[in-house]
Each structure stands twice: as structure tokens, then as C-alpha cells.
Scaffold this active site. Structure first.
Site, mmCIF file in Angstrom:
data_model
loop_
_atom_site.group_PDB
_atom_site.id
_atom_site.type_symbol
_atom_site.label_atom_id
_atom_site.label_comp_id
_atom_site.label_asym_id
_atom_site.label_seq_id
_atom_site.Cartn_x
_atom_site.Cartn_y
_atom_site.Cartn_z
ATOM 1 N N ASP A 10 -5.333 -1.491 -1.584
ATOM 2 C CA ASP A 10 -4.100 -2.354 -1.526
ATOM 3 C C ASP A 10 -4.144 -3.050 -2.718
ATOM 4 O OD1 ASP A 10 -2.382 -3.576 0.995
ATOM 5 O OD2 ASP A 10 -2.572 -4.905 -0.832
ATOM 6 N N ASP A 110 2.177 -0.085 -1.363
ATOM 7 C CA ASP A 110 1.052 -0.600 -2.081
ATOM 8 C C ASP A 110 -0.174 -0.384 -1.593
ATOM 9 O OD1 ASP A 110 0.958 -2.685 -0.030
ATOM 10 O OD2 ASP A 110 0.199 -4.160 -1.758
ATOM 11 N N GLU A 111 -0.222 0.537 -0.408
ATOM 12 C CA GLU A 111 -1.618 0.749 0.260
ATOM 13 C C GLU A 111 -1.834 2.034 0.493
ATOM 14 O OE1 GLU A 111 -0.921 -2.280 3.340
ATOM 15 O OE2 GLU A 111 -2.450 -1.337 4.619
HETATM 16 N N1 DCP Z 1 6.522 -7.024 1.681
HETATM 17 C C1 DCP Z 1 7.523 -7.723 1.968
HETATM 18 N N2 DCP Z 1 7.746 -8.620 3.141
HETATM 19 C C2 DCP Z 1 6.567 -8.822 4.005
HETATM 20 C C3 DCP Z 1 5.260 -8.290 3.426
HETATM 21 C C4 DCP Z 1 5.492 -7.425 2.354
HETATM 22 O O1 DCP Z 1 8.617 -7.246 1.360
HETATM 23 N N3 DCP Z 1 6.627 -9.550 4.973
HETATM 24 C C5 DCP Z 1 6.515 -6.451 0.463
HETATM 25 C C6 DCP Z 1 6.013 -7.197 -0.622
HETATM 26 C C7 DCP Z 1 4.597 -7.143 -1.045
HETATM 27 C C8 DCP Z 1 4.509 -5.675 -0.577
HETATM 28 O O2 DCP Z 1 5.364 -5.580 0.355
HETATM 29 O O3 DCP Z 1 4.201 -7.207 -2.747
HETATM 30 C C9 DCP Z 1 2.991 -5.359 -0.395
HETATM 31 O O4 DCP Z 1 2.711 -6.004 0.880
HETATM 32 P P1 DCP Z 1 1.221 -6.670 0.987
HETATM 33 O O5 DCP Z 1 1.116 -7.107 2.478
HETATM 34 O O6 DCP Z 1 0.138 -5.599 0.441
HETATM 35 O O7 DCP Z 1 1.188 -8.003 0.166
HETATM 36 P P2 DCP Z 1 1.117 -8.218 -1.327
HETATM 37 O O8 DCP Z 1 0.697 -6.959 -2.219
HETATM 38 O O9 DCP Z 1 2.106 -8.920 -1.878
HETATM 39 O O10 DCP Z 1 -0.132 -9.361 -1.441
HETATM 40 P P3 DCP Z 1 -1.790 -9.182 -1.058
HETATM 41 O O11 DCP Z 1 -2.494 -9.443 -2.510
HETATM 42 O O12 DCP Z 1 -2.147 -9.913 0.140
HETATM 43 O O13 DCP Z 1 -2.018 -7.578 -0.904
HETATM 44 MG MG MG Z 2 -0.833 -5.813 -1.243
HETATM 45 MG MG MG Z 3 -0.239 -3.578 1.508
#
Ligand code: DCP
Ligand code: MG
Ligand code: MG
Length: 365
Positions: A10, A110-111
């Protein structure tokens, strides 16, 4: 079944990290990526933020106004989400990851899950080295960090990946799996949201270890067969879900035969409405929007005709699909003057819809 070796990757604070890559001067400032609703200046929600902003309490799904309050004394940067750019980065990262997997499953922008059982020959240390290589390649080519978890199944791999973020690498061997999860709160288990957590709490179950000791029959009667069994097994460190190799679709279409041959747009329109409704539901439930729409017709003499159009911006609603299809159909009928026996709609140039669709669901008033 022999013990598997599953990896979950991720990307860290993905959208915000992409912004830092594009503009390194953002690096030490709080960065908040926003999805604006279009209803007034700060109306909308936080998509994600970098870890500097998270230290101030900023979270995904929070109203932008709330994030501004939390960051009012910081030199924060608020940016509008650039979904096309993140999708492009995502596509390149996924292409790197795919190379390292026996079986590969992309689950979101991203996963991804990688089954590496064969290439690691079932060995967790070999898998750890593979994970380091992956991290290095993503860092070198895209300048992005990610977190990786390795475990005997998807549930443990995901929990391992969440365990140390950002830039983590956590390896949980099969013999360590139960110990690794048992002290964690139940909502650390993937799939346990606020609702399930609350019910479990009412049952006196706070930790995963406590959940593992519940009577599985009781969990099934409380949560239904599917969730009940999942909770019981997952809490015991068991999960058989395979890593599902998914071939990305390139188009969706549907064609129907009319009850009688027809000539006029307004007579055919109700078929178009129905086709578009069905098509749009399928496409959007699989996470896609699309840039191209085509209509196809088969005439009473069984000749086939098509018209299509590619738009600059992806279409993302049933209404837009219906209106595009009707316009194309009118054009076709006007030009060809045929009697129609079958009519269909196709959407292509698919674009993966990013996480924002359900974003507003998370906003607390
Ligand atoms: N995303 C979004 N709204 C949300 C959750 C996520 O638009 N409620 C989008 C933005 C994030 C992407 O999806 O960058 C990936 O989600 P992740 O849950 O993997 O979160 P992040 O990558 O931002 O943070 P982490 O470092 O916790 O993985
Ligand atoms: Mg992420
Ligand atoms: Mg993710």
C-alpha cells in the site's frame, strides 16, 4: 494446502505523496489534498493528507473546513485532487508490482496483493528480500514510499502492512500470526467497521483474541453466515481467500432485440434508457468511468451500423451516458434511415474511478 506467502503493498499517503513528488518544496509542510464539491468555496472533503498534516489531526473524509481549522496556525498547503495524475502514477506502480508476483490482484489505486509463494519457495526471509527489492524499485523509479506486509493470507498481510506506516516492512510468519493480531482491537480486522465494532462491544468483545474465542455459531446468528464465519476465522488468523488475478476489462456493452422493428428515436429511447441504466450500474460498480460511448444497431435486413464519440473528460453518470447514447442514435438514424431490429450501447476508454466516490459518506456533520 501448503502454507502460502502473501504480500500486501500500500502506497503511503498516496495522493499527497504524488503531490510532493511533483513539487518537492511541499515536503515539510502539511499537505492536504481536497475533493471540492463545487457548492461553495471550502465545501468538500479531505481526500488524504501527508503525515505532517496528520499530526494535527487531519483525516481522510473530514470536511475541508475542519482541516483548515486544525491547521490554522500551520503553513499548510491545500490542493485540489488531480485524479488523472494519480491514476497515471498508480498504473506505473502496478506495472512494477505485477512483475514480482506469481499471482497479482490490484485492489485500489494504491494497493495490491501479491502471491509470492512460488518465487519465495515458501520462505519468509526470501519474501522479505523480495519486498525490499520492490520498495527500492518504486523509490528509484517513482520516488514514492510504500508499506508492505507479508503473511500466510490476505488478512494477515494487510494487517501487517498497516502495522508500520509509512515506509514499513512487516513480516508475520504463520506461527506468529495469531499472536500478532490477538491483542489488537477488533476494528483492526479488515472489514470491521464502526457498526460491527459496536455490536461486538455490546457482546463484550474488544480484542481480536476475544473474538477468536467466541462460539462461531453465535457469531453466525448475530452477523449472518458470511460475515460471522469470516470474523471467526480471521480472528483466528485463518483466511483462504485467493489472490485473484484480474484481467482489466477494456469495455462494457449491452445489446437488446426490440419487440418490433422501429424507426424513430423517441420509440427506441425507452430501450436506450434501460440499456444505459443497466450498463452504468455495471460499469460504476466495478469502479470505472469512461471516455468513449458507442451505439450499435442491427437493421431489419441484418446490416450492422455503429456510431461512437470520445469525450475529453470521462462521463460519470447515468444521465450523461443516456444523453450521449441518444444523441448518437439520432445521428445514426438520421444518416442511415433504417428500420432497427437490435440496439446496443458500448462504453470504452475506461478510467478507474478513484476513492472519492464514497468520500462524502464519511463526512460527519
Ligand atoms: N482516498 C480518498 N478518500 C478516502 C480514503 C482514500 O479519496 N476516504 C484516496 C486518497 C488516498 C488514496 O485513496 O491517497 C489511498 O487511500 P489509503 O487508504 O491507502 O490512504 P493513503 O494512501 O492516503 O494513506 P496511508 O499512508 O495511510 O496508506
Ligand atoms: Mg495508502
Ligand atoms: Mg490504500
Amino acid at each position: 494446502m501448503p502454507e502460502r506467502v502473501i504480500m500486501q503493498v500500500d502506497l503511503d499517503y498516496f495522493y499527497a505523496q504524488c503531490e510532493e513528488v511533483r513539487d518537492p518544496s511541499l515536503k515539510n509542510k502539511p499537505v492536504v489534498v481536497c475533493i471540492y464539491s463545487g457548492r461553495g468555496e471550502d465545501s468538500g472533503a479531505v481526500s488524504t493528507s501527508n503525515y505532517v498534516a496528520r499530526r494535527y489531526g487531519v483525516r481522510s473524509g473530514m470536511p475541508i473546513t475542519k482541516a483548515k481549522q486544525l491547521l490554522k496556525n500551520a503553513e499548510a498547503v491545500f490542493l485540489k485532487a488531480d485524479l488523472d495524475y494519480y491514476d497515471e502514477v498508480s498504473r506505473r506502480v502496478m506495472n512494477i508490482l505485477r512483475k514480482y508476483a506469481d499471482k497479482f490482484e490490484e485492489v485500489s489505486v494504491d494497493e495490491a496483493y501479491l502471491d509470492v509463494t512460488e518465487r519465495a519457495k515458501g520462505d519468509y526471509e526470501a519474501a522479505r528480500e523480495l519486498a525490499s527489492k520492490i520498495k527500492n524499485e518504486i523509490k528509484e523509479t517513482e520516488n514514492l514510499t510504500c508499506s508492505i506486509g507479508i503473511g500466510p493470507n490476505k488478512v494477515i498481510a494487510k494487517m501487517a502492512s498497516d502495522y508500520q506506516k509509512p515506509n514499513g516492512l512487516t513480516v508475520v510468519k504463520p506461527t506468529e500470526a495469531f499472536e500478532f493480531i490477538s491483542k489488537m482491537a477488533v476494528d483492526k480486522l479488515p472489514g470491521v467497521g464502526a457498526k460491527t465494532r459496536k455490536i461486538l462491544e455490546e457482546m463484550g468483545v474488544k480484542t481480536i483474541g476475544e473474538l477468536a474465542k467466541q462460539d462461531p455459531q453465535k457469531l453466525v446468528s448475530r452477523f449472518g453466515r458470511k460475515l460471522g464465519n469470516y470474523l471467526y476465522n480471521a480472528a483466528n488468523g485463518r483466511d483462504d481467500e485467493p489472490v485473484k488475478e484480474r484481467l482489466e476489462p477494456t469495455q462494457f456493452s449491452r445489446i437488446v432485440t426490440l419487440k418490433q422493428d422501429l424507426q424513430k428515436v423517441d420509440e427506441i429511447e425507452k430501450y436506450i434508457d434501460e440499456i444505459c441504466r443497466d450498463l452504468y450500474t455495471r460499469v460504476s460498480s466495478q469502479g470505472y468511468i469512461f471516455k468513449s460511448v458507442g451505439v450499435m444497431c442491427v437493421s431489419d435486413t441484418l446490416a450492422a451500423y455503429t456510431r461512437s464519440e470520445t469525450y475529453e473528460h470521462p462521463l460519470d453518470s447515468y444521465e450523461a451516458l443516456r444523453s450521449a447514447s441518444t444523441t448518437l442514435l439520432s445521428r445514426l438514424l438520421e444518416e442511415e434511415k433504417i428500420k432497427i431490429r437490435r440496439v446496443g450501447v458500448k462504453v470504452s476508454d475506461l478510467v478507474k474511478k478513484s476513492g472519492q466516490k464514497t468520500l462524502y459518506d464519511f463526512i460527519t456533520p
